[in-house]
Design a protein around this motif. Structure first.
Motif, PDB file in Angstrom:
ATOM      1  N   UNK A 127      -9.025 -92.208  -6.422  1.00 47.52           N
ATOM      2  CA  UNK A 127      -8.402 -92.166  -7.743  1.00 47.52           C
ATOM      3  C   UNK A 127      -8.612 -93.490  -8.468  1.00 47.52           C
ATOM      4  N   UNK A 128      -8.603 -93.418  -9.783  1.00 48.62           N
ATOM      5  CA  UNK A 128      -8.730 -94.593 -10.645  1.00 48.62           C
ATOM      6  C   UNK A 128      -7.339 -94.946 -11.165  1.00 48.62           C
ATOM      7  N   UNK A 129      -6.937 -96.209 -11.000  1.00 47.26           N
ATOM      8  CA  UNK A 129      -5.648 -96.637 -11.543  1.00 47.26           C
ATOM      9  C   UNK A 129      -5.679 -96.501 -13.062  1.00 47.26           C
ATOM     10  N   UNK A 130      -4.528 -96.213 -13.654  1.00 49.71           N
ATOM     11  CA  UNK A 130      -4.482 -95.885 -15.069  1.00 49.71           C
ATOM     12  C   UNK A 130      -5.002 -97.029 -15.941  1.00 49.71           C
ATOM     13  N   UNK A 131      -4.760 -98.290 -15.555  1.00 53.41           N
ATOM     14  CA  UNK A 131      -5.261 -99.403 -16.359  1.00 53.41           C
ATOM     15  C   UNK A 131      -6.779 -99.474 -16.317  1.00 53.41           C
ATOM     16  N   UNK A 132      -7.348 -99.203 -15.146  1.00 52.92           N
ATOM     17  CA  UNK A 132      -8.806 -99.167 -15.032  1.00 52.92           C
ATOM     18  C   UNK A 132      -9.359 -97.992 -15.831  1.00 52.92           C
ATOM     19  N   UNK A 133      -8.669 -96.849 -15.762  1.00 54.61           N
ATOM     20  CA  UNK A 133      -9.109 -95.674 -16.517  1.00 54.61           C
ATOM     21  C   UNK A 133      -9.075 -95.957 -18.016  1.00 54.61           C
ATOM     22  N   UNK A 134      -8.090 -96.721 -18.481  1.00 54.44           N
ATOM     23  CA  UNK A 134      -8.022 -97.066 -19.907  1.00 54.44           C
ATOM     24  C   UNK A 134      -9.223 -97.902 -20.323  1.00 54.44           C
ATOM     25  N   UNK A 135      -9.617 -98.848 -19.460  1.00 56.46           N
ATOM     26  CA  UNK A 135     -10.778 -99.686 -19.778  1.00 56.46           C
ATOM     27  C   UNK A 135     -12.066 -98.873 -19.802  1.00 56.46           C
ATOM     28  N   UNK A 136     -12.146 -97.841 -18.946  1.00 58.09           N
ATOM     29  CA  UNK A 136     -13.375 -97.050 -18.814  1.00 58.09           C
ATOM     30  C   UNK A 136     -13.248 -95.687 -19.490  1.00 58.09           C
ATOM     31  N   UNK A 137     -12.277 -95.540 -20.379  1.00 59.69           N
ATOM     32  CA  UNK A 137     -11.889 -94.241 -20.896  1.00 59.69           C
ATOM     33  C   UNK A 137     -13.052 -93.449 -21.484  1.00 59.69           C
ATOM     34  N   UNK A 138     -13.807 -94.042 -22.364  1.00 58.92           N
ATOM     35  CA  UNK A 138     -14.920 -93.321 -23.001  1.00 58.92           C
ATOM     36  C   UNK A 138     -15.925 -92.849 -21.957  1.00 58.92           C
ATOM     37  N   UNK A 139     -16.215 -93.703 -20.987  1.00 55.09           N
ATOM     38  CA  UNK A 139     -17.153 -93.348 -19.902  1.00 55.09           C
ATOM     39  C   UNK A 139     -16.618 -92.176 -19.075  1.00 55.09           C
ATOM     40  N   UNK A 140     -15.320 -92.202 -18.755  1.00 51.75           N
ATOM     41  CA  UNK A 140     -14.743 -91.151 -17.920  1.00 51.75           C
ATOM     42  C   UNK A 140     -14.678 -89.818 -18.664  1.00 51.75           C
ATOM     43  N   UNK A 141     -14.370 -89.866 -19.957  1.00 55.63           N
ATOM     44  CA  UNK A 141     -14.340 -88.632 -20.742  1.00 55.63           C
ATOM     45  C   UNK A 141     -15.739 -88.030 -20.846  1.00 55.63           C
ATOM     46  N   UNK A 142     -16.740 -88.887 -21.052  1.00 63.86           N
ATOM     47  CA  UNK A 142     -18.130 -88.398 -21.103  1.00 63.86           C
ATOM     48  C   UNK A 142     -18.516 -87.757 -19.770  1.00 63.86           C
ATOM     49  N   UNK A 143     -18.073 -88.359 -18.656  1.00 59.49           N
ATOM     50  CA  UNK A 143     -18.358 -87.786 -17.338  1.00 59.49           C
ATOM     51  C   UNK A 143     -17.670 -86.429 -17.186  1.00 59.49           C
ATOM     52  N   UNK A 144     -16.430 -86.313 -17.653  1.00 57.60           N
ATOM     53  CA  UNK A 144     -15.719 -85.035 -17.581  1.00 57.60           C
ATOM     54  C   UNK A 144     -16.434 -83.984 -18.413  1.00 57.60           C
ATOM     55  N   UNK A 145     -16.913 -84.384 -19.578  1.00 56.43           N
ATOM     56  CA  UNK A 145     -17.644 -83.445 -20.435  1.00 56.43           C
ATOM     57  C   UNK A 145     -18.878 -82.914 -19.719  1.00 56.43           C
ATOM     58  N   UNK A 146     -19.439 -83.741 -18.815  1.00 55.08           N
ATOM     59  CA  UNK A 146     -20.634 -83.340 -18.054  1.00 55.08           C
ATOM     60  C   UNK A 146     -20.279 -82.590 -16.772  1.00 55.08           C
ATOM     61  N   UNK A 147     -18.969 -82.377 -16.509  1.00 56.24           N
ATOM     62  CA  UNK A 147     -18.570 -81.582 -15.350  1.00 56.24           C
ATOM     63  C   UNK A 147     -17.977 -82.348 -14.191  1.00 56.24           C
ATOM     64  N   UNK A 148     -17.748 -83.657 -14.354  1.00 53.83           N
ATOM     65  CA  UNK A 148     -17.243 -84.486 -13.260  1.00 53.83           C
ATOM     66  C   UNK A 148     -15.725 -84.625 -13.363  1.00 53.83           C
ATOM     67  N   UNK A 149     -15.041 -84.446 -12.247  1.00 53.45           N
ATOM     68  CA  UNK A 149     -13.584 -84.598 -12.172  1.00 53.45           C
ATOM     69  C   UNK A 149     -13.249 -86.019 -11.732  1.00 53.45           C
ATOM     70  N   UNK A 150     -12.334 -86.673 -12.441  1.00 57.75           N
ATOM     71  CA  UNK A 150     -11.862 -88.006 -12.065  1.00 57.75           C
ATOM     72  C   UNK A 150     -10.357 -87.950 -11.824  1.00 57.75           C
ATOM     73  N   UNK A 151      -9.938 -88.400 -10.673  1.00 55.72           N
ATOM     74  CA  UNK A 151      -8.510 -88.490 -10.367  1.00 55.72           C
ATOM     75  C   UNK A 151      -7.961 -89.790 -10.944  1.00 55.72           C
ATOM     76  N   UNK A 152      -6.804 -89.712 -11.590  1.00 53.78           N
ATOM     77  CA  UNK A 152      -6.178 -90.882 -12.203  1.00 53.78           C
ATOM     78  C   UNK A 152      -4.755 -90.995 -11.666  1.00 53.78           C
ATOM     79  N   UNK A 153      -4.366 -92.205 -11.272  1.00 46.97           N
ATOM     80  CA  UNK A 153      -3.025 -92.405 -10.730  1.00 46.97           C
ATOM     81  C   UNK A 153      -2.300 -93.513 -11.474  1.00 46.97           C
TER      82      UNK A 153
END
Length: 204
Positions: A20-46
């Motif tokens: 899982x990605x900590x929420x602060x790290x997810x905030x920094x990488x938000x655009x990248x993670x959303x683009x990955x989700x759009x491509x079919x990748x699941x990211x766990x966030x805690x």
């Protein structure tokens, strides 16, 4: 995140989708993670180690999209990401949808709902089943409250209510089954039923 920090019931998700990605790290990488989700990748966030959510592609959204589903532009969601994870974790909101230029591109759901959901490759989409001439029967099972004896011991365990979706071919054979706590979840989980084991008996 160390394995000891992962709730026992969510460990299969970590094995499947990665740490899982900590929420602060997810905030920094938000655009990248959303683009990955759009491509079919699941990211766990805690958040705070015990609040878990999953950033998923729109194909993993079981709820029928309606004006009641919270929807956020991707750029706006970044600043309130911790709050959104908290809402998902508390089950106050089943899904949060994120948009770019008004188009849904990804969503956030409670990580727990993914644990026993069939893998995408194993599912049979309801639309495809209907196009192929199959029939889908929707059923609501109301469950029952259970019973307690005079001495206070549980005599009969309660049963939760659920929805079921059963797909049949033109010979009325079951080709797919899905069960969930919402109608959308049951339809999303449509998959071939488990094979029934047969045992060959030697001739007498």
């Amino acid at each position: 995140m160390e394995r000891v920090d992962v709730p026992y019931g969510l460990r299969p998700l970590v094995e499947r989708h990665g740490p899982a990605v900590e929420v602060e790290d997810a905030r920094r990488r938000w655009s990248e993670l959303v683009t990955a989700a759009e491509a079919g990748i699941v990211t766990l966030i805690t958040r705070d180690r015990y609040q878990w959510a999953a950033l998923v592609p729109m194909s993993e959204v079981a709820e029928f999209l309606s004006p009641d589903v919270p929807t956020w532009p991707v750029s706006d969601a970044r600043g309130k990401l911790g709050h959104l994870v908290g809402e998902i974790h508390s089950l106050g909101v089943r899904v949060q949808v994120f948009t770019r230029r008004g188009r849904p591109v990804a969503a956030m759901v409670d990580a727990g709902v993914l644990v026993d959901r069939p893998d995408p490759a194993d599912r049979l989409p309801a639309e495809a089943l209907l196009r192929d001439g199959h029939r889908i029967e929707l059923v609501f099972e109301p469950g029952r409250p259970g019973q307690v004896g005079r001495d206070g011991d549980v005599v009969e365990e309660p049963e939760d209510w659920f929805y079921a979706a059963n797909a049949y071919d033109n010979r009325d054979s079951v080709v797919a089954v899905g069960v969930g706590d919402t109608l959308g979840e049951a339809l999303l989980r449509l998959a071939p039923p488990p094979a029934v084991e047969t045992h060959d008996h030697p001739p007498f």
